[in-house]
Write a protein that holds these residues in place. Structure first.
Motif, PDB file in Angstrom:
ATOM      1  N   ASP A 269      30.930  50.301  42.757  1.00 48.53           N
ATOM      2  CA  ASP A 269      31.505  49.712  43.940  1.00 48.53           C
ATOM      3  C   ASP A 269      32.263  48.512  43.668  1.00 48.53           C
ATOM      4  OD1 ASP A 269      29.546  51.515  45.627  1.00 48.53           O
ATOM      5  OD2 ASP A 269      28.068  50.317  45.810  1.00 48.53           O
ATOM      6  N   ALA A 270      31.785  47.887  42.774  1.00 44.94           N
ATOM      7  CA  ALA A 270      32.565  46.565  42.380  1.00 44.94           C
ATOM      8  C   ALA A 270      33.963  47.026  41.778  1.00 44.94           C
ATOM      9  CB  ALA A 270      31.710  45.554  41.289  1.00 44.94           C
ATOM     10  N   HIS A 271      34.038  47.945  40.935  1.00 40.41           N
ATOM     11  CA  HIS A 271      35.370  48.316  40.311  1.00 40.41           C
ATOM     12  C   HIS A 271      36.075  48.796  41.617  1.00 40.41           C
ATOM     13  CE1 HIS A 271      38.191  50.707  37.831  1.00 40.41           C
ATOM     14  NE2 HIS A 271      38.123  51.715  38.709  1.00 40.41           N
ATOM     15  N   PHE A 272      35.640  49.742  42.429  1.00 37.32           N
ATOM     16  CA  PHE A 272      36.563  50.319  43.757  1.00 37.32           C
ATOM     17  C   PHE A 272      37.001  49.306  44.400  1.00 37.32           C
ATOM     18  CE2 PHE A 272      36.336  52.202  48.066  1.00 37.32           C
ATOM     19  CZ  PHE A 272      37.829  52.801  48.064  1.00 37.32           C
ATOM     20  N   ARG A 273      36.244  48.181  44.727  1.00 39.20           N
ATOM     21  CA  ARG A 273      36.392  46.874  45.806  1.00 39.20           C
ATOM     22  C   ARG A 273      37.465  46.125  45.151  1.00 39.20           C
ATOM     23  NH1 ARG A 273      31.941  43.645  49.254  1.00 39.20           N
ATOM     24  NH2 ARG A 273      33.154  42.986  50.724  1.00 39.20           N
ATOM     25  N   GLU A 274      37.215  45.700  43.778  1.00 41.65           N
ATOM     26  CA  GLU A 274      38.066  44.881  43.120  1.00 41.65           C
ATOM     27  C   GLU A 274      39.398  45.145  42.415  1.00 41.65           C
ATOM     28  OE1 GLU A 274      34.906  42.946  40.729  1.00 41.65           O
ATOM     29  OE2 GLU A 274      33.638  42.496  42.356  1.00 41.65           O
ATOM     30  N   ARG A 275      39.409  46.269  41.987  1.00 38.28           N
ATOM     31  CA  ARG A 275      40.594  46.529  41.094  1.00 38.28           C
ATOM     32  C   ARG A 275      41.756  47.013  41.840  1.00 38.28           C
ATOM     33  NH1 ARG A 275      41.078  45.044  36.389  1.00 38.28           N
ATOM     34  NH2 ARG A 275      42.131  46.675  35.619  1.00 38.28           N
ATOM     35  N   PRO A 276      42.955  46.634  41.405  1.00 31.32           N
ATOM     36  CA  PRO A 276      44.180  46.777  42.100  1.00 31.32           C
ATOM     37  C   PRO A 276      44.325  48.613  42.170  1.00 31.32           C
ATOM     38  CG  PRO A 276      44.602  46.162  39.876  1.00 31.32           C
ATOM     39  CD  PRO A 276      43.230  45.883  40.141  1.00 31.32           C
ATOM     40  N   LEU A 277      45.034  48.930  43.093  1.00 33.55           N
ATOM     41  CA  LEU A 277      44.917  50.478  43.383  1.00 33.55           C
ATOM     42  C   LEU A 277      45.442  51.398  42.287  1.00 33.55           C
ATOM     43  CD1 LEU A 277      46.284  50.603  47.298  1.00 33.55           C
ATOM     44  CD2 LEU A 277      44.136  50.198  46.449  1.00 33.55           C
ATOM     45  N   ARG A 279      45.082  50.608  39.374  1.00 31.75           N
ATOM     46  CA  ARG A 279      44.155  50.928  38.124  1.00 31.75           C
ATOM     47  C   ARG A 279      42.743  50.883  38.608  1.00 31.75           C
ATOM     48  NH1 ARG A 279      45.805  52.922  34.001  1.00 31.75           N
ATOM     49  NH2 ARG A 279      44.009  51.712  32.501  1.00 31.75           N
ATOM     50  N   ASN A 280      42.479  51.856  39.776  1.00 31.71           N
ATOM     51  CA  ASN A 280      41.304  51.864  40.349  1.00 31.71           C
ATOM     52  C   ASN A 280      40.903  53.440  40.194  1.00 31.71           C
ATOM     53  OD1 ASN A 280      39.269  52.272  42.660  1.00 31.71           O
ATOM     54  ND2 ASN A 280      40.073  50.146  43.258  1.00 31.71           N
ATOM     55  N   LEU A 281      39.823  53.677  39.475  1.00 30.93           N
ATOM     56  CA  LEU A 281      39.594  55.125  39.151  1.00 30.93           C
ATOM     57  C   LEU A 281      39.338  56.088  40.309  1.00 30.93           C
ATOM     58  CD1 LEU A 281      38.923  57.257  37.106  1.00 30.93           C
ATOM     59  CD2 LEU A 281      36.628  56.274  36.815  1.00 30.93           C
ATOM     60  N   PRO A 282      38.442  55.543  41.437  1.00 31.40           N
ATOM     61  CA  PRO A 282      38.452  56.270  42.543  1.00 31.40           C
ATOM     62  C   PRO A 282      39.646  56.653  43.344  1.00 31.40           C
ATOM     63  CG  PRO A 282      36.592  54.816  42.585  1.00 31.40           C
ATOM     64  CD  PRO A 282      37.636  54.403  41.588  1.00 31.40           C
TER      65      PRO A 282
END
Length: 503
Positions: A269-277, A279-282
Motif C-alpha cells: 500500500d505504501a509503495h503504491f501510494r507514495e512512489r511516482p507512477l 517507478r510504481n510496481l502496480p
C-alpha cells in the motif's frame, strides 16, 4: 473523456520486443522494479518507451493520483452503490473510523482463533462462495501446510459432492462451521450451511458450533449462529480476506500469520501510494496490461505459478480482475470506448508446460504471459527439484521471446521442410516475470495487494467502477425464479432443458 484514444490509434502495430533492447539501452533498468520482496521484470512485454509515455500521460489525464487518494482516504470510489472501498483500512490505511472498525474486528477474530486453537476443535468447515471462499482457500493452500491449528476445509460449490467430501473428513463432535456471507442470504452458502448444520445436529451438535462472518450480523443472529464476526459493508467480497474472512488462516497458522499478511499488504500500500507512477510496481504492471489490450489488441493474459503453493492464485485472480474490470459502461453509465478486463487464465508450472504451452508458443492466439516464481523453495527435498523448476520457468519466458527460425528448424529436421515448419516458433511473444524472495505470509500479502492495486489502476485508466458486480445478479435472479416455479417466458432451448432436468 477517452484518455486511451491515442493508444488505440496505434492498435495492432507490431512491436519487435527483442529489438527494443537494442533500441532502448536502459530498457531492463526502466522496466524492472523491486518492492516488498518482489522483483518484477516487465522488459519482455511489447511496450516500447514511447508507448509507456503515452500510458503515463493517460494515467495522469485520468487523475490516477486523485483516485488513488480517494481510495486510501475512504472517499466514495464505488458510485453505483455510493460506497468507499475499505480493504486498505483492514491493513491500516483509511479513514479514522474505518481503520478503528477494522482494528476492533481483527482483535475479535484473533481472540476467537486463539480460543478455538485451544479448545479441542480439530476441523473447521468454511462455507462461502466467490471471495468468501477463493481468498481463504488461497491463503490456506499457500501457507497452511505446516500450521499447527485445526484442519480447515473450504466448501463453496452448491454441488453436494463438495460438502459431502468435507463432512466425510471431519468428526462432528470436534468440528466448527464457519459461514461467510456478506448479506447472509447467499443461496449457495445458506443451503450448504443448513445441510452442514443438520449433519451436526444428527450427531448431537448445535448452532453453537456455527460461526458467522458477515456484514449483516442481525441476520446471522436471527439465523442462530453461536458466534458472529462482522466486517464492513464497504468491503467487497473479492477484497475481504484481510478482514475476519481471513479467520481460516488465523485458525490454521495462528493470528500472527494473518497479521503478517496484512503487514505485507500495508507495505505494498505504501509503495503504491507514495512512489511516482513511473517507478510504481502496480502502476507499471497495469499500464502494460491496458497497453496490451488497447495498443496491441491482446485480450488474453495467462498467469503461471512456478510454485505449488501458489496453484490457486490464477483462480483467485480470475475473480479479482474479471469481476472488478469486466464492465461495459463507465462510472457515469456511458458505453466504454474499448476493451476492459482481459480474460485471465493460467495454471501451475511445470504441469502447464505439458498441457497448454503448445498454444502459447505456436498457436494463433497471442497475449501476455506472466510467470510467478519463488527464489527459496518451501520444502527440504534435494535442490535439484527447485533448480529444475526455476530453470523451466525462466526458459519458457526466454523461448517465447526467442522463438526458432525456419532455418534453425531445418537444421534439426533432417531436411524435411514440412517437419521444419512444424518445429518453427514465431517468437516475439510477450511475457513478464515476478520473482519473490520467499513465500511467507508477509510476501503473500504484498503480492495480493500488488494485484489489487494493479486492478484498481487499470480501472481508473478505463474509467470504470471496479467495486461493483451487477453482472453476477441476473443469473441468480433467474435461478431463484426457476426454483420457485415462476413462468419466466424464456427461450425454447432453456424451457426444454428445464423440463429435461426436472425443474
Amino acid at each position: 473523456m477517452d484518455h486511451l484514444a491515442p493508444i488505440r490509434r496505434l492498435a495492432a502495430q507490431p512491436v519487435d520486443i527483442a529489438g527494443l533492447f537494442a533500441a532502448e539501452p536502459d530498457r531492463l533498468a526502466r522496466l524492472s522494479l523491486s518492492a516488498c520482496s518482489i522483483h518484477a521484470d516487465l522488459s519482455r512485454l511489447a511496450l516500447p518507451a514511447a508507448g509507456l509515455e503515452l500510458m503515463l500521460e493517460a494515467a495522469r489525464a485520468a487523475d490516477l493520483a486523485g483516485w488513488r487518494e480517494r481510495l486510501f482516504s475512504g472517499a466514495v470510489v464505488n458510485p453505483t452503490e455510493g460506497r468507499a472501498a475499505t480493504h486498505t483500512a483492514e491493513r491500516g490505511s483509511g479513514s479514522a473510523a474505518d481503520t478503528l472498525a477494522a482494528t476492533r474486528s481483527a482483535a475479535a477474530a484473533d481472540a476467537l482463533a486463539n480460543r478455538l486453537r485451544r479448545d479441542g476443535t480439530r476441523h473447521v468447515i468454511h462455507i462461502g462462495i466467490g471471495g468468501s471462499a477463493l481468498g481463504p482457500a488461497l491463503l490456506l493452500d499457500a501457507l497452511g501446510r505446516d500450521g499447527d491449528g485445526p484442519a480447515v476445509h473450504v466448501v463453496s460449490n452448491i454441488d453436494g459432492e463438495a460438502l459431502a467430501r468435507a463432512m466425510a473428513a471431519c468428526d462432528p463432535a470436534t468440528t466448527r462451521l464457519v459461514i461467510v456471507s456478506k448479506t447472509f442470504t447467499t443461496l449457495e452458502t445458506m443451503t450448504n450451511a443448513e445441510t452442514a448444520l443438520a449433519w451436526l445436529a444428527a450427531a448431537g451438535g448445535s448452532r453453537d458450533q456455527c460461526i458467522a462472518i458477515t456484514a449483516r450480523p442481525d441476520r446471522a443472529r436471527a439465523w442462530g449462529a453461536g458466534e458472529v464476526l462482522e466486517f464492513a459493508d464497504s468491503l467487497g467480497g473479492r477484497y475481504s480476506l484481510w478482514s475476519a474472512v481471513g479467520l481460516p488462516l488465523a485458525l490454521r497458522c495462528g493470528p500472527e500469520a494473518l497479521a503478517q499478511l496484512r503487514a505485507g499488504a500495508a507495505a505494498m500500500d505504501a509503495h503504491f501510494r507514495e512512489r511516482p507512477l513511473f517507478r510504481n510496481l502496480p502502476v507499471l504492471a497495469a499500464l502494460a496490461d491496458v497497453w496490451a489490450a488497447h495498443g496491441q489488441g491482446q485480450q488474453s493474459r495467462a498467469v503461471f505459478c512456478y510454485d505449488e503453493r501458489l496453484r490457486l492464485l490464477p483462480a483467485y485472480l480470475q475473480q479479482l480482475e474479471m469481476e472488478s474490470n469486466g464492465k461495459r459502461v463507465t462510472r457515469d453509465g456511458a458505453p466504454v470506448a474499448g476493451p476492459t478486463a482481459s480474460i485471465t487464465w493460467g495454471g501451475t508450472g511445470t504441469d502447464a508446460q505439458h498441457a497448454v504451452f503448445q498454444l502459447l508458443h505456436q498457436g494463433t492466439v497471442v497475449g501476455p504471459v506472466e510467470f510467478v516464481a519463488v527464489t527459496q523453495p518451501g520444502h527440504q527435498l534435494p535442490s535439484s527439484h527447485h533448480r529444475q523448476l526455476l530453470a523451466s520457468c525462466l526458459a519458457q519466458g526466454a523461448a517465447l521471446l526467442k522463438g526458432r527460425t525456419f532455418a534453425e528448424a531445418q537444421a534439426v529436421s533432417g531436411g524435411d521442410d514440412a517437419l521444419a515448419r512444424a518445429k518453427t516458433f514465431p517468437g516475439n511473444r510477450p511475457s513478464s516475470t515476478l520473482l519473490l524472495d520467499r513465500l511467507d505470509a508477509e510476501t503473500l500479502g504484498a503480492l495480493i495487494a500488488f494485484y489489487e492495486h494493479r486492478t484498481f489502476t487499470a480501472a481508473v485508466l478505463l474509467g470504470i467502477n471496479p467495486f461493483d458486480q451487477w453482472g453476477v445478479e441476473l443469473g441468480k435472479e433467474l435461478a431463484n425464479a426457476m426454483l420457485a416455479g415462476t413462468d419466466l417466458g424464456l427461450d425454447p432451448s432453456t424451457a426444454d432443458l428445464m423440463a429435461r432436468a426436472g425443474l
